[in-house]
Design a protein around this motif. Structure first.
Motif, PDB file in Angstrom:
ATOM      1  N   PRO A 118      51.114  45.260  45.544  1.00 57.52           N
ATOM      2  CA  PRO A 118      50.143  44.244  45.942  1.00 57.52           C
ATOM      3  C   PRO A 118      48.728  44.795  46.080  1.00 57.52           C
ATOM      4  CG  PRO A 118      51.602  44.799  47.771  1.00 57.52           C
ATOM      5  CD  PRO A 118      52.110  45.546  46.569  1.00 57.52           C
TER       6      PRO A 118
ATOM      7  N   ILE B 126      46.238  44.101  43.033  1.00 56.01           N
ATOM      8  CA  ILE B 126      46.080  42.789  42.414  1.00 56.01           C
ATOM      9  C   ILE B 126      44.648  42.326  42.195  1.00 56.01           C
ATOM     10  CG2 ILE B 126      46.516  40.336  42.725  1.00 56.01           C
ATOM     11  CD1 ILE B 126      49.277  41.199  43.832  1.00 56.01           C
ATOM     12  N   GLU B 127      43.890  42.149  43.275  1.00 58.17           N
ATOM     13  CA  GLU B 127      42.625  41.455  43.082  1.00 58.17           C
ATOM     14  C   GLU B 127      41.603  42.171  42.196  1.00 58.17           C
ATOM     15  OE1 GLU B 127      42.333  40.188  47.178  1.00 58.17           O
ATOM     16  OE2 GLU B 127      44.405  39.718  46.697  1.00 58.17           O
TER      17      GLU B 127
ATOM     18  N   GLU C 260      45.340  29.221  51.192  1.00 51.95           N
ATOM     19  CA  GLU C 260      45.952  30.539  50.987  1.00 51.95           C
ATOM     20  C   GLU C 260      45.082  31.252  49.959  1.00 51.95           C
ATOM     21  OE1 GLU C 260      49.096  31.530  52.026  1.00 51.95           O
ATOM     22  OE2 GLU C 260      49.837  29.679  52.935  1.00 51.95           O
TER      23      GLU C 260
ATOM     24  N   ILE D 254      45.322  33.728  48.239  1.00 61.30           N
ATOM     25  CA  ILE D 254      46.017  34.217  47.034  1.00 61.30           C
ATOM     26  C   ILE D 254      45.982  33.145  45.932  1.00 61.30           C
ATOM     27  CG2 ILE D 254      48.359  33.435  47.668  1.00 61.30           C
ATOM     28  CD1 ILE D 254      47.589  36.815  46.044  1.00 61.30           C
ATOM     29  N   ASN D 255      45.926  31.866  46.346  1.00 65.51           N
ATOM     30  CA  ASN D 255      45.928  30.789  45.356  1.00 65.51           C
ATOM     31  C   ASN D 255      44.641  30.716  44.546  1.00 65.51           C
ATOM     32  OD1 ASN D 255      48.471  30.105  46.024  1.00 65.51           O
ATOM     33  ND2 ASN D 255      47.919  28.407  47.365  1.00 65.51           N
TER      34      ASN D 255
ATOM     35  N   HIS E  14      43.492  32.998  42.819  1.00 61.49           N
ATOM     36  CA  HIS E  14      43.769  33.671  41.538  1.00 61.49           C
ATOM     37  C   HIS E  14      44.396  32.728  40.533  1.00 61.49           C
ATOM     38  CE1 HIS E  14      43.502  36.857  44.531  1.00 61.49           C
ATOM     39  NE2 HIS E  14      43.059  37.618  43.563  1.00 61.49           N
ATOM     40  N   ARG E  15      45.304  31.898  41.022  1.00 60.00           N
ATOM     41  CA  ARG E  15      45.951  30.973  40.099  1.00 60.00           C
ATOM     42  C   ARG E  15      44.943  29.978  39.544  1.00 60.00           C
ATOM     43  NH1 ARG E  15      50.039  28.378  42.357  1.00 60.00           N
ATOM     44  NH2 ARG E  15      51.751  27.979  41.105  1.00 60.00           N
TER      45      ARG E  15
ATOM     46  N   CYS F 264      49.707  35.103  36.129  1.00 60.09           N
ATOM     47  CA  CYS F 264      50.042  35.544  37.495  1.00 60.09           C
ATOM     48  C   CYS F 264      51.267  36.455  37.467  1.00 60.09           C
ATOM     49  CB  CYS F 264      50.333  34.343  38.397  1.00 60.09           C
ATOM     50  SG  CYS F 264      48.855  33.464  38.935  1.00 60.09           S
TER      51      CYS F 264
ATOM     52  N   ILE G 106      50.921  38.606  40.717  1.00 58.46           N
ATOM     53  CA  ILE G 106      50.314  37.778  41.771  1.00 58.46           C
ATOM     54  C   ILE G 106      51.269  36.635  42.081  1.00 58.46           C
ATOM     55  CG2 ILE G 106      48.434  36.156  42.257  1.00 58.46           C
ATOM     56  CD1 ILE G 106      46.682  37.949  40.454  1.00 58.46           C
TER      57      ILE G 106
ATOM     58  N   PRO H  39      51.347  33.297  43.763  1.00 58.37           N
ATOM     59  CA  PRO H  39      50.675  32.203  44.456  1.00 58.37           C
ATOM     60  C   PRO H  39      51.718  31.288  45.082  1.00 58.37           C
ATOM     61  CG  PRO H  39      50.601  31.877  42.069  1.00 58.37           C
ATOM     62  CD  PRO H  39      51.409  33.116  42.318  1.00 58.37           C
TER      63      PRO H  39
END
Length: 319
Positions: A159, A162-163, A203, A205-206, A208-209, A253, A258, A260
């Motif tokens: 993790p 990821i970004e 969230e 993380i979403n 990214h999606r 993803c 990732i 999401p």
């Protein structure tokens, strides 16, 4: 059995394979499950999020096969995203357990029907091949015994990586990408993406999606993969392009590790309409989504590149 009858039966078999896949995805959508997302939002799935791959060749499956194999992982509760044919298991000194049922995957092939050969001869034009699906059966690593250790387990994504990779990817594509405002969209006329900042999402993380969804649209620009953007909001063409971007984001993803959370399915109704009217739509959308994700992931700079190759129309060789 006459040759003609045989051919008719083969053609019917090819059509029914599209129907089979489409019906299955329709029933998942009707149950409120997005076959390209839901799996990893649920506790039922024990497998890590990644693209399914062939354990023997190491190749990632692509297009519609990703959706089929993800669906099987969820339904059967498999813990691995690795798959093998019966023969590949034997070649590795392993075997499929007795009584296990395989999963049918497909690859696209082409053939020239007899009447088309005749038309080509009569007119002097080139014969046009017709695309069709061929099927073969694969088994999850969980269904095999005696597999080499490293093949049985799927690696968990790190993790921490990821970004920065998504950031590097956005820069590397060269597509104009603005962060701000409260709407996410891609403007084909200006070839520009805008996405609200990550903290605007419940969230983060979403984010990214959403970013990968809009990047998915951008791959369809005439200067890139040149998909049909002519559908206005509410049309079947528009719904189809949304389906491509959504599946492309799911593939991206997965390739980037990732996870999401499930996005609310604002388009389910229009997707169902598209699928019910055309039994090839979801196969085509998944194939275009694979090409879109490939185009994007192909821009990952070396130092953050993925340890995998996302393969598009290679399912034939993946078999």
């Amino acid at each position: 059995m006459s040759n003609h009858h045989h051919r008719r039966e083969a053609a019917a078999g090819r059509a029914s394979l599209y129907d089979e896949i489409t019906d299955k995805i329709i029933s998942q959508l009707e149950a409120g499950r997005l076959p390209w997302v839901q799996p990893w939002g649920s506790a039922a799935a024990k497998a890590p999020l990644s693209l399914p791959r062939n354990a023997s060749t190491g190749r990632a499956y692509s297009g519609i096969n990703v959706l089929i194999l993800w669906g099987a992982v969820v339904e059967q509760g498999y813990t691995a995203q690795s798959w093998l044919t019966f023969r590949q298991a034997l070649a590795l000194g392993a075997n499929v357990r007795k009584g296990e049922h395989g999963t049918t995957v497909v690859y696209a092939d082409r053939f020239v029907p007899d009447d088309e050969k005749k038309r080509a001869r009569d007119t002097g034009e080139d014969a046009r091949p017709v695309p069709f699906l061929k099927k073969f059966t694969v088994f999850n690593a969980d269904q095999c015994e005696g597999l080499p250790q490293d093949m049985a387990a799927s690696p968990l994504p790190d993790p921490a990586l990821i970004e920065p990779r998504v950031e590097a990817l956005i820069k590397a594509t060269g597509i104009e990408f603005r962060i701000g405002g409260d709407r996410a969209y891609y403007l084909p006329t200006q070839d520009r993406i805008q996405v609200p900042p990550p903290q605007a999402f419940f969230e983060p993380i979403n984010w990214h999606r959403t970013a990968l969804h809009e990047l998915g649209h951008a791959t369809g620009h005439p200067s890139r993969l040149a998909r049909d953007f002519s559908g206005s909001f509410g049309t079947r063409k528009y719904a189809f392009e949304e389906l491509v971007a959504e599946i492309s984001a799911a593939f991206s993803c997965a390739a980037l590790g990732i996870v999401p959370t499930v996005r609310h399915a604002d388009y389910i109704g229009s997707w169902l309409e598209v699928l019910r009217q055309d039994n090839r739509a979801v196969v085509r959308a998944a194939s275009l989504a694979g090409k879109a994700a490939n185009w994007l992931l192909g821009h990952l700079p070396e130092e953050v590149a993925l340890p995998i190759e996302v393969d598009v129309d290679q399912n034939r060789r993946a078999a």
